[in-house]
Motif scaffolding. Structure first.
Motif, PDB file in Angstrom:
ATOM      1  N   PRO A  24     -15.717 -38.786 -19.773  1.00 59.54           N
ATOM      2  CA  PRO A  24     -16.623 -37.783 -20.334  1.00 59.54           C
ATOM      3  C   PRO A  24     -16.253 -37.345 -21.738  1.00 59.54           C
ATOM      4  CG  PRO A  24     -15.198 -36.784 -18.685  1.00 59.54           C
ATOM      5  CD  PRO A  24     -14.965 -38.264 -18.608  1.00 59.54           C
ATOM      6  N   ALA A  25     -15.019 -37.616 -22.166  1.00 59.60           N
ATOM      7  CA  ALA A  25     -14.582 -37.178 -23.493  1.00 59.60           C
ATOM      8  C   ALA A  25     -15.360 -37.855 -24.612  1.00 59.60           C
ATOM      9  CB  ALA A  25     -13.085 -37.438 -23.660  1.00 59.60           C
ATOM     10  N   VAL A  26     -15.950 -39.015 -24.357  1.00 57.63           N
ATOM     11  CA  VAL A  26     -16.667 -39.725 -25.423  1.00 57.63           C
ATOM     12  C   VAL A  26     -18.149 -39.402 -25.437  1.00 57.63           C
ATOM     13  CG1 VAL A  26     -14.995 -41.604 -25.355  1.00 57.63           C
ATOM     14  CG2 VAL A  26     -17.115 -41.813 -24.041  1.00 57.63           C
ATOM     15  N   ALA A  27     -18.626 -38.606 -24.481  1.00 51.83           N
ATOM     16  CA  ALA A  27     -20.043 -38.262 -24.420  1.00 51.83           C
ATOM     17  C   ALA A  27     -20.386 -37.241 -25.496  1.00 51.83           C
ATOM     18  CB  ALA A  27     -20.406 -37.719 -23.047  1.00 51.83           C
ATOM     19  N   GLY A  28     -21.647 -37.169 -25.836  1.00 53.41           N
ATOM     20  CA  GLY A  28     -22.093 -36.225 -26.841  1.00 53.41           C
ATOM     21  C   GLY A  28     -23.591 -36.314 -27.032  1.00 53.41           C
ATOM     22  N   PRO A  29     -24.105 -35.686 -28.097  1.00 51.98           N
ATOM     23  CA  PRO A  29     -25.553 -35.668 -28.324  1.00 51.98           C
ATOM     24  C   PRO A  29     -26.170 -37.044 -28.511  1.00 51.98           C
ATOM     25  CG  PRO A  29     -24.448 -34.021 -29.675  1.00 51.98           C
ATOM     26  CD  PRO A  29     -23.378 -34.881 -29.083  1.00 51.98           C
ATOM     27  N   ASP A  30     -25.376 -38.024 -28.967  1.00 47.32           N
ATOM     28  CA  ASP A  30     -25.925 -39.360 -29.184  1.00 47.32           C
ATOM     29  C   ASP A  30     -25.237 -40.425 -28.348  1.00 47.32           C
ATOM     30  OD1 ASP A  30     -23.548 -39.177 -30.491  1.00 47.32           O
ATOM     31  OD2 ASP A  30     -24.276 -39.809 -32.452  1.00 47.32           O
ATOM     32  N   VAL A  31     -24.374 -40.005 -27.406  1.00 49.49           N
ATOM     33  CA  VAL A  31     -23.695 -40.941 -26.508  1.00 49.49           C
ATOM     34  C   VAL A  31     -23.839 -40.445 -25.076  1.00 49.49           C
ATOM     35  CG1 VAL A  31     -21.519 -41.987 -25.814  1.00 49.49           C
ATOM     36  CG2 VAL A  31     -22.024 -41.682 -28.236  1.00 49.49           C
ATOM     37  N   PHE A  32     -24.444 -41.268 -24.238  1.00 45.29           N
ATOM     38  CA  PHE A  32     -24.640 -40.945 -22.835  1.00 45.29           C
ATOM     39  C   PHE A  32     -23.714 -41.831 -21.999  1.00 45.29           C
ATOM     40  CE2 PHE A  32     -28.352 -39.699 -25.111  1.00 45.29           C
ATOM     41  CZ  PHE A  32     -28.769 -38.527 -24.516  1.00 45.29           C
ATOM     42  N   VAL A  33     -22.927 -41.201 -21.143  1.00 44.74           N
ATOM     43  CA  VAL A  33     -21.937 -41.908 -20.339  1.00 44.74           C
ATOM     44  C   VAL A  33     -22.525 -42.153 -18.950  1.00 44.74           C
ATOM     45  CG1 VAL A  33     -19.685 -41.705 -19.244  1.00 44.74           C
ATOM     46  CG2 VAL A  33     -19.984 -41.015 -21.617  1.00 44.74           C
ATOM     47  N   ILE A  34     -22.620 -43.431 -18.561  1.00 44.08           N
ATOM     48  CA  ILE A  34     -23.321 -43.788 -17.330  1.00 44.08           C
ATOM     49  C   ILE A  34     -22.390 -44.308 -16.233  1.00 44.08           C
ATOM     50  CG2 ILE A  34     -23.837 -46.210 -17.870  1.00 44.08           C
ATOM     51  CD1 ILE A  34     -26.702 -45.703 -16.850  1.00 44.08           C
ATOM     52  N   GLY A  35     -21.086 -44.306 -16.470  1.00 39.13           N
ATOM     53  CA  GLY A  35     -20.149 -44.771 -15.456  1.00 39.13           C
ATOM     54  C   GLY A  35     -19.951 -43.740 -14.352  1.00 39.13           C
TER      55      GLY A  35
END
Length: 402
Positions: free
Chosen positions: A161-172
């Motif tokens: 979740p640390a790499v998620a943000g307004p332009d990155v959606f984490v789907i794992g």
């Protein structure tokens, strides 16, 4: 558990196709969980994106203009140690297009083996409006550096979740969600005093924090924590220290099934009253758990496998090999894109606001939705190891409501 034959699978695909045209897309994913917390193990590289640079110029080998199709980039390795995983995901995206009869998407695979930054730059220069990938949390900043100036969002096949943000959606898959679900169920069965075995490193840190948060919300006390180094027998020593200390009725083993088996055997050794064992999403699909007496009654939470076997059969028929479990992420990312494409005009930016539907989406592995922070939330089932089998004892919710 219901068997999914060809008729069942065809009916589900037909329903999914109808929902692509309606409000909710039928989809969900499942990830191949390795020894670390990313789909492909992460290193110590920073997770924040480099400062945005200028948008790349169109490449000399840019694809021809599409007037009727949305251009989507798939960033995966196609050679090297992780090449087979990347190929499986690429195959699954093709399978999704074939199964749905989609004609409004062009998905181009960009090989990241020679460098993630260069692949991302070329994907943007070629006019792609959405990036699917990468496989590693380490690689997300390099993708962001290319995609953010162009306003292109990223759906990353990672579970950090640390790499998620307004332009990155984490789907794992998030280990935090698996632990929280299992703890909540165990509390309902009387679990009160918890111990935890956690490996050194990021996964262990996240697992311990998840347990603390779950106990704060659902009650129960944490009476002992033991850390160990991964890759050797130190988990057995840690389990021995915990057994000697006592005072617990439930122990979370935050590691793979293989190490979990070793730890459980040591924890149960010589005890008159069995310890309740909890696992994580890493135990999903591990048949070895059913053959270990020490695991009798153990609980863990994961996405449902109800439809994966049919997906795997279809994949094998098309490509001649069994898919990696992570391949479903590629399949479902295409379904998600098709859902959004219903109201997406070709040539315009990807409407990422569509991903924030609070009601979520329902499909292959159950319900899920994205939070405002870009992190996926999945509906998980609780499974119990009992009598030589792993059976669901608390089904996953079918949706999130509004």
């Amino acid at each position: 558990m219901k068997l999914w034959n060809r008729t069942n699978w065809a009916a589900w695909l037909a329903a999914a196709a109808r929902q692509i045209r309606g409000r909710h897309l039928a989809l969900a994913g499942a990830a191949l969980m390795t020894g670390a917390c990313a789909v492909i193990p992460k290193s110590d590289a920073p997770t924040s994106a480099p400062p945005p640079g200028p948008a790349p110029e169109p490449s000399a080998t840019a694809l021809p203009t599409d007037r009727n199709r949305h251009r989507i980039a798939l960033l995966v390795p196609m050679s090297g140690d992780t090449g087979p995983v990347g190929q499986a995901i690429a195959n699954a995206t093709t399978m999704a297009l074939l199964d749905t009869g989609a004609e409004n998407l062009r998905i181009t695979t960009y090989d990241t083996s020679a460098g993630i930054g260069g692949a991302a730059q070329k994907a943007i220069a070629d006019g792609n409006k959405l990036i699917l990938g990468p496989l590693s949390a380490d690689a997300v900043p390099a993708v962001q550096a290319a995609a953010r100036p162009a306003g292109v969002p990223v759906i990353a096949f990672v579970n950090d979740p640390a790499v998620a943000g307004p332009d990155v959606f984490v789907i794992g898959h998030m280990p935090e969600q698996s632990i929280r679900r299992a703890v909540a169920f165990a509390r309902g069965r009387g679990a009160a005093r918890f111990g935890v075995l956690v490996p050194e490193g990021d996964y262990g840190t996240r697992a311990y924090s998840a347990l603390e948060n779950a106990l704060a919300d659902y009650g129960g006390s944490l009476v002992r924590r033991e850390n160990y180094a991964r890759g050797n027998t130190s988990i057995v020593s840690a389990a021995g220290r915990m057994r000697s200390a006592g005072g617990f009725d439930t122990v979370l083993i935050a590691d793979s099934a293989r190490l979990g088996l070793d730890a459980a055997a040591e924890l149960q050794r010589g005890l008159r009253k069995r310890t309740r064992i909890l696992g994580t999403e890493l135990w999903s699909g591990e048949a070895s758990l059913t053959r270990a007496p020490a695991m009798e009654g153990a609980l863990f939470a994961a996405v449902s496998d109800q439809r994966f076997s049919r997906f795997a059969d279809s994949y094998t028929a098309r490509f001649g090999a069994q898919p990696y479990r992570v391949a479903t992420l590629g399949y479902d990312a295409v379904l998600l894109t098709l859902r959004v494409a219903r109201d997406w005009k070709v040539g315009t930016p990807f409407p990422k606001a569509e991903l924030y539907d609070k009601g979520g989406f329902l499909g292959v592995d159950g319900a899920f939705r994205f939070g405002r922070n870009g992190v996926i939330e999945r509906a998980l089932e609780v499974r119990e190891i009992k009598g030589g089998a792993v059976n669901p004892v608390d089904p996953a919710p079918t949706g999130f409501g509004k």
